[in-house]
Design an enzyme around this catalytic site. Sequence first.
Site, mmCIF file in Angstrom:
data_model
loop_
_atom_site.group_PDB
_atom_site.id
_atom_site.type_symbol
_atom_site.label_atom_id
_atom_site.label_comp_id
_atom_site.label_asym_id
_atom_site.label_seq_id
_atom_site.Cartn_x
_atom_site.Cartn_y
_atom_site.Cartn_z
ATOM 1 N N ASN A 1 2.247 -4.641 -3.402
ATOM 2 C CA ASN A 1 0.845 -5.027 -3.228
ATOM 3 C C ASN A 1 0.028 -3.773 -2.915
ATOM 4 O OD1 ASN A 1 -1.086 -7.254 -2.849
ATOM 5 N ND2 ASN A 1 -1.039 -6.771 -0.662
ATOM 6 N N GLU B 1 0.795 -1.233 0.000
ATOM 7 C CA GLU B 1 0.000 0.000 0.000
ATOM 8 C C GLU B 1 0.833 1.292 0.000
ATOM 9 O OE1 GLU B 1 -2.806 -0.470 3.243
ATOM 10 O OE2 GLU B 1 -3.839 -2.107 2.223
ATOM 11 N N HIS C 1 -10.183 -6.056 -2.611
ATOM 12 C CA HIS C 1 -11.251 -5.874 -1.615
ATOM 13 C C HIS C 1 -12.392 -5.124 -2.302
ATOM 14 C CE1 HIS C 1 -8.838 -7.513 1.560
ATOM 15 N NE2 HIS C 1 -7.851 -6.671 1.298
ATOM 16 N N ASP D 1 -11.951 -10.342 -1.504
ATOM 17 C CA ASP D 1 -13.244 -10.553 -0.846
ATOM 18 C C ASP D 1 -14.220 -9.557 -1.461
ATOM 19 O OD1 ASP D 1 -12.483 -8.189 0.594
ATOM 20 O OD2 ASP D 1 -11.991 -9.324 2.394
ATOM 21 N N GLU E 1 -5.854 -10.592 -2.073
ATOM 22 C CA GLU E 1 -6.679 -10.466 -0.855
ATOM 23 C C GLU E 1 -8.161 -10.383 -1.206
ATOM 24 O OE1 GLU E 1 -5.307 -7.285 1.732
ATOM 25 O OE2 GLU E 1 -3.204 -7.712 1.282
#
Length: 315
Positions: free
Chosen positions: A172, A131, A208, A238, A236
């Site tokens: 990432n 990030e 996300h 979801d 990651e």
Amino acid sequence: AKLNTVAKLAGKKYFGSATDNPELTDTAYVAILDDNTEFGQLTPGNSMKWDATEPTQGTFTFTNGDTIANLAKANGQLLRGHNCVWYNQLPSWVTATNWTAAQLSSIVSTHCGTLVGHYKGQVYSWDVINEPFNDDGTWRTDIFYNTLGTSYVSIALQAARAADPNAKLYVNEYNLESSSAKATAMVNLVKSLQAAGVPIDGIGIQGHLIVGEVPSTFQSTLSQFTALGVEVAITELDIRMTLPSTPALLAQQKTDYQTVIAACKAVAGCVGVTIWDYTDKYSWVPSTFSGQGAACPWDANLVRKPAYDGIALGW
Ligand code: XIL
């Protein structure tokens, strides 16, 4: 067929899941996690972060990280390391001092080198940098950037490469799923690292997402990244909804999971997909996004949701 099996039939390296140490006392949960036809890869959700691995300067604690690394090994699953340098979940000793550039450079290098070196030979890919950007594509003004400028990225990547030459080194990031200023910033970062001869092997797209809002440019953004000559992974995934879940929302979620997986399938350099835990029982979403949840392919009772079938169809 189960999810890792179909991912591999599609030519990918893995379909995997994040997990976390407190969950490993839940035997029903672990029974599914251990199934390498379902999950061919694990990521520790917290236990390799800076606060967990170097809580005081120079004192490294790998017990919880080792538990997950050993679980993956026992199960014949790949391991993603997460992460070396991130503005969040830092121990207070890192942030409480006004370090000089030379001091912080050494701190970053020692942390990354020791962490990656401890897991040498065990990790498929590392999120070396997590990030680094704001959504507008500018650099996040965290302690690393404020003290070292962009050089912290190459310091960390070089330390990681020296510590484990066979691990794939990633940057990432979230909100990287669509053509955007942030995605452009990532492209420019990778180009500049490559031009400077700094090791960079992959771009991690966290994924996300929100039900009904998978960006239409998702697949083309993946292709834009792989055109740089690096691999990509969805790291990651979801897909959350405003609670309560309804049959209509669960059906849309199935479609959305299928869309994301199909995009990875269609892009040769997309090596795999990791979901940010497989069950709503342990998802980070409700505690972070108020009123939202039900983001995972298994419900809180460890029962497969329509999203599970969406993933299988997508592969
Ligand atoms: C989350 C974990 O899942 C939570 O348990 C923890 O409290 C906060 O961090 N992006 C990342 C992950 O890169 O490390 C975050 O994980 C979720 C967002």
